[in-house]
Design an enzyme around this catalytic site. Structure first.
Site, PDB file in Angstrom:
ATOM      1  CD  GLU A   1      -6.679   7.198  -2.847  1.00 45.77           C
ATOM      2  OE1 GLU A   1      -7.302   7.462  -1.693  1.00 45.77           O
ATOM      3  OE2 GLU A   1      -5.608   7.486  -3.210  1.00 45.77           O
TER       4      GLU A   1
ATOM      5  CB  SER B   1      -1.928  12.711   3.968  1.00 49.56           C
ATOM      6  OG  SER B   1      -2.977  11.611   4.055  1.00 49.56           O
TER       7      SER B   1
ATOM      8  CG  HIS C   1      -9.586   8.290   1.005  1.00 47.23           C
ATOM      9  ND1 HIS C   1      -8.471   8.358   1.423  1.00 47.23           N
ATOM     10  CD2 HIS C   1     -10.236   9.400   0.964  1.00 47.23           C
ATOM     11  CE1 HIS C   1      -8.140   9.430   2.048  1.00 47.23           C
ATOM     12  NE2 HIS C   1      -9.473   9.996   1.748  1.00 47.23           N
TER      13      HIS C   1
ATOM     14  CG  ASP D   1      -7.271   4.525   2.798  1.00 47.29           C
ATOM     15  OD1 ASP D   1      -8.216   5.432   2.568  1.00 47.29           O
ATOM     16  OD2 ASP D   1      -6.446   4.447   2.977  1.00 47.29           O
TER      17      ASP D   1
ATOM     18  CG  HIS E   1      -5.376   9.034   5.446  1.00 42.38           C
ATOM     19  ND1 HIS E   1      -6.269   8.101   6.123  1.00 42.38           N
ATOM     20  CD2 HIS E   1      -5.537   8.780   4.102  1.00 42.38           C
ATOM     21  CE1 HIS E   1      -6.715   7.329   5.063  1.00 42.38           C
ATOM     22  NE2 HIS E   1      -6.201   7.662   3.814  1.00 42.38           N
TER      23      HIS E   1
ATOM     24  CB  ALA F   1      -0.952  12.971   0.131  1.00 36.62           C
TER      25      ALA F   1
HETATM   26 ZN    ZN Z   1      -7.023   7.253   2.158  1.00 38.96          ZN
END
Ligand code: ZN
Length: 279
Positions: free
Chosen positions: A245, A190, A248, A199, A192, A185
């Site tokens: 993912e 992102s 995630h 993750d 996060h 990202a």
């Molecule tokens: Zn992630």
């Protein structure tokens, strides 16, 4: 005495005005085919219809006739008819479990979530942080998984804007912007940075192989009970804008996680239907 001549003049004016209105309406109607009007009137009944996007809905509908009208509206509201990182807006919400961040909605470079707390090193590396609500739910989930015989570890959690900036620039320099955009990202975009996602891996496999682990199967069956969702599923890449993912997970709270799991939708879709313009 009422003046007959005046009455006739009034009636004539009224009739002329009515004729003008009818002609005007018909003129407008000519610009939109009848079928499109039928579609639009059906779309208007969907409560997240946005009249500003009428032309975009029609265009997307004509290009994607296999989709339901709900999906057409949802996807246009998400800007999926536009290129990634265009038409971007800043998230209107801060410090909420239901913040949506994707390739069209970003956080300010100065945004740092409130209530960031350290994660326990029994399941993470030193210095990792999450928003408190997400951390509490995570610990309950990890402890239950452990009781069931699965070792789930956190490999990444909150990442600051500057951390993401460095990470993205490193990828961009190595692979070029186009390739980097497929797996990383851009700073501000992102998830996060919300402090609400993690993750994970399992002690036996690398995080990129997480889907091959039995812990992954456990997460598929149980994560929603703790308010976590698999944020970028394999069959939803065209909606999330991210490649699959398996590692995630995003904390959205139990109520939202349960709905997403039951209806097999993404958080992006949930956001358009239940959060945007409603909270
Ligand atoms: Zn992630």
């Amino acid at each position: 005495m009422v003046n007959m001549k005046n009455i006739l003049i009034y009636i004539s004016i009224v009739l002329l005005l009515l004729a003008g209105i009818i002609l005007g309406v018909n003129k407008n109607k000519k610009t939109i085919p009848k079928e499109d009007n039928t579609i639009i009137s059906k779309m208007k009944k969907i409560n997240y219809y946005n009249k500003m996007y009428k032309d975009r809905y029609l265009k997307y509908y004509n290009e994607n006739k296999n989709l339901s009208l709900e999906d057409i509206i949802t996807r246009v509201n998400l800007n999926l008819d536009k290129d990634y990182y265009t038409n971007t807006i800043k998230t209107p919400y801060q410090n909420k479990d239901y913040i949506l961040v994707n390739k069209y909605i970003y956080m300010d470079s100065s945004y740092i979530p409130e209530n960031l707390v350290n994660l326990d090193q029994s399941y993470s590396r030193s210095g990792m942080k999450l928003v408190k609500s997400a951390k509490n739910a995570l610990e309950k989930m990890i402890n239950t998984a452990r009781e069931d015989g699965y070792t789930i570890r956190v490999m990444s959690s909150y990442r600051s804007y500057n951390y993401q900036l460095d990470l993205y620039n490193r990828y961009k320099n190595a692979d070029g912007e186009e390739k980097a955009d497929t797996y990383s990202a851009r700073p501000g975009f992102s998830e996060h940075q919300t402090g609400l996602c993690i993750d994970v891996d399992d002690a036996e496999v690398n995080y990129t192989d997480f889907e091959k682990s039995t812990s992954f199967t456990w997460m598929q069956e149980n994560a929603y009970k703790y308010g976590f969702i698999l944020r970028y599923p394999e069959d939803k890449t065209n909606i999330t804008g991210y490649t699959y993912e398996s590692w995630h997970y995003r904390y959205v709270g139990k109520k939202i996680a349960k709905y997403i799991k039951k209806h097999n939708i993404t958080f992006d879709e949930y956001y358009v239907r239940f959060i945007e313009n409603k909270m």
